[in-house]
Design a protein around this motif. Structure first.
Motif, mmCIF file in Angstrom:
data_model
loop_
_atom_site.group_PDB
_atom_site.id
_atom_site.type_symbol
_atom_site.label_atom_id
_atom_site.label_comp_id
_atom_site.label_asym_id
_atom_site.label_seq_id
_atom_site.Cartn_x
_atom_site.Cartn_y
_atom_site.Cartn_z
ATOM 1 N N LEU A 1 0.829 -1.208 0.000
ATOM 2 C CA LEU A 1 0.000 0.000 0.000
ATOM 3 C C LEU A 1 0.864 1.259 0.000
ATOM 4 N N ALA A 2 1.992 1.224 0.710
ATOM 5 C CA ALA A 2 2.891 2.373 0.716
ATOM 6 C C ALA A 2 3.443 2.642 -0.682
ATOM 7 N N GLU A 3 3.799 1.579 -1.411
ATOM 8 C CA GLU A 3 4.308 1.747 -2.775
ATOM 9 C C GLU A 3 3.211 2.270 -3.697
ATOM 10 N N MET A 4 1.990 1.779 -3.524
ATOM 11 C CA MET A 4 0.884 2.286 -4.333
ATOM 12 C C MET A 4 0.633 3.768 -4.049
ATOM 13 N N SER A 5 0.778 4.157 -2.785
ATOM 14 C CA SER A 5 0.618 5.569 -2.441
ATOM 15 C C SER A 5 1.723 6.410 -3.070
ATOM 16 N N THR A 6 2.961 5.890 -3.051
ATOM 17 C CA THR A 6 4.081 6.598 -3.682
ATOM 18 C C THR A 6 3.830 6.802 -5.168
ATOM 19 N N ARG A 7 3.165 5.839 -5.795
ATOM 20 C CA ARG A 7 2.840 5.947 -7.224
ATOM 21 C C ARG A 7 1.577 6.772 -7.473
ATOM 22 N N THR A 8 1.052 7.394 -6.415
ATOM 23 C CA THR A 8 -0.165 8.211 -6.465
ATOM 24 C C THR A 8 -1.380 7.430 -6.965
ATOM 25 N N LEU A 9 -1.454 6.150 -6.601
ATOM 26 C CA LEU A 9 -2.601 5.328 -6.985
ATOM 27 C C LEU A 9 -3.716 5.396 -5.940
ATOM 28 N N VAL B 1 -8.895 0.042 -6.112
ATOM 29 C CA VAL B 1 -7.818 0.282 -7.069
ATOM 30 C C VAL B 1 -7.067 -1.025 -7.316
ATOM 31 N N PRO B 2 -6.910 -1.465 -8.571
ATOM 32 C CA PRO B 2 -6.158 -2.702 -8.833
ATOM 33 C C PRO B 2 -4.715 -2.601 -8.333
ATOM 34 N N VAL B 3 -4.232 -3.664 -7.724
ATOM 35 C CA VAL B 3 -2.844 -3.710 -7.271
ATOM 36 C C VAL B 3 -1.955 -4.050 -8.468
#
Length: 221
Positions: free
Chosen positions: A71-79, A111-113
């Motif tokens: 989830l942290a990586e998805m947040s970094t990617r602004t997803l 949101v798709p992972v």
């Protein structure tokens, strides 16, 4: 077609009874938990001994890779919505057996992972134990456990291992009609690795998918 055949032939963790062929579309939701450790080569330290000898100590670094890191990586990617607070990982699947792993938060469209973070396991060889009860009306109730070889992608690297899948029948109501669904909870223990973002990486952990419930969604996002 038997449940085990459908399970092994598809990516999905849910199969459907014959009574569902006339059902309106719906979405089933299962909680997903990724718990893994990533081991990489650590730093070297060198010290000199009396007499001129040098001792170099090699070490490894172990870091977690879990729902939190995904989830942290998805947040970094602004997803996501700018924060990981309130988000979780779920497996969503509709009546056509389409679906995947999503990040989910109340009031926000799932949101798709990305597949370079984690994918659903796929199965090969499997064995079953348990019971199936066939009723006169045609409904089949499952109480089975399947043991299977499985593989997936975690952090963009291939992993494989052993999965234990519990197959149970679930009764759901869709627009006032009752349907019988076979749901599959899974615990997949894996190892693997390869060349990752920080060099050689060894992965060890598990992907768990819980029993399904009827989602408030009427179709996949």
């Amino acid at each position: 077609m038997k449940t085990w055949t459908l399970l092994l032939a598809s990516v999905g963790f849910l199969t459907f009874g014959t009574s569902l062929s006339q059902a309106q579309n719906y979405v089933l939701e299962s909680k997903v938990a990724v718990v893994a450790a990533v081991t990489t080569q650590g730093t070297e330290t060198t010290r000199s001994l009396r007499g001129g000898a040098e001792v170099t100590r090699l070490g490894v670094t172990v870091k977690p890779f879990t729902n939190r890191e995904i989830l942290a990586e998805m947040s970094t990617r602004t997803l996501l919505d700018g924060s990981t607070s309130g988000w979780s990982l779920v497996y969503l699947m509709d009546a056509q057996q389409q679906g995947g792993i999503y990040a989910s938060k109340s009031g926000i469209i799932p949101v798709p992972v990305p597949e370079d973070l984690v994918t659903l396991p796929t199965y090969s060889v499997g064995l079953q134990t348990g019971t199936q009860t066939q009723h006169p009306g045609g409904a089949t109730y499952s109480a089975l456990t399947e043991l299977a070889l499985a593989s997936a992608q975690v952090r963009g690297l291939s992993v494989s291992g052993f999965a234990s899948n519990g197959i149970r029948s679930l009764t759901v109501k869709v627009q006032g009609s009752t349907y019988l669904v076979d749901t599959v909870s899974s615990k997949f223990n894996f190892t693997g690795g390869g060349e990752g973002e920080s060099g050689a990486e060894l992965l060890k952990g598990s992907i768990s998918i819980g029993s399904a419930k009827l989602s408030t969604l009427s179709e996949l996002p």
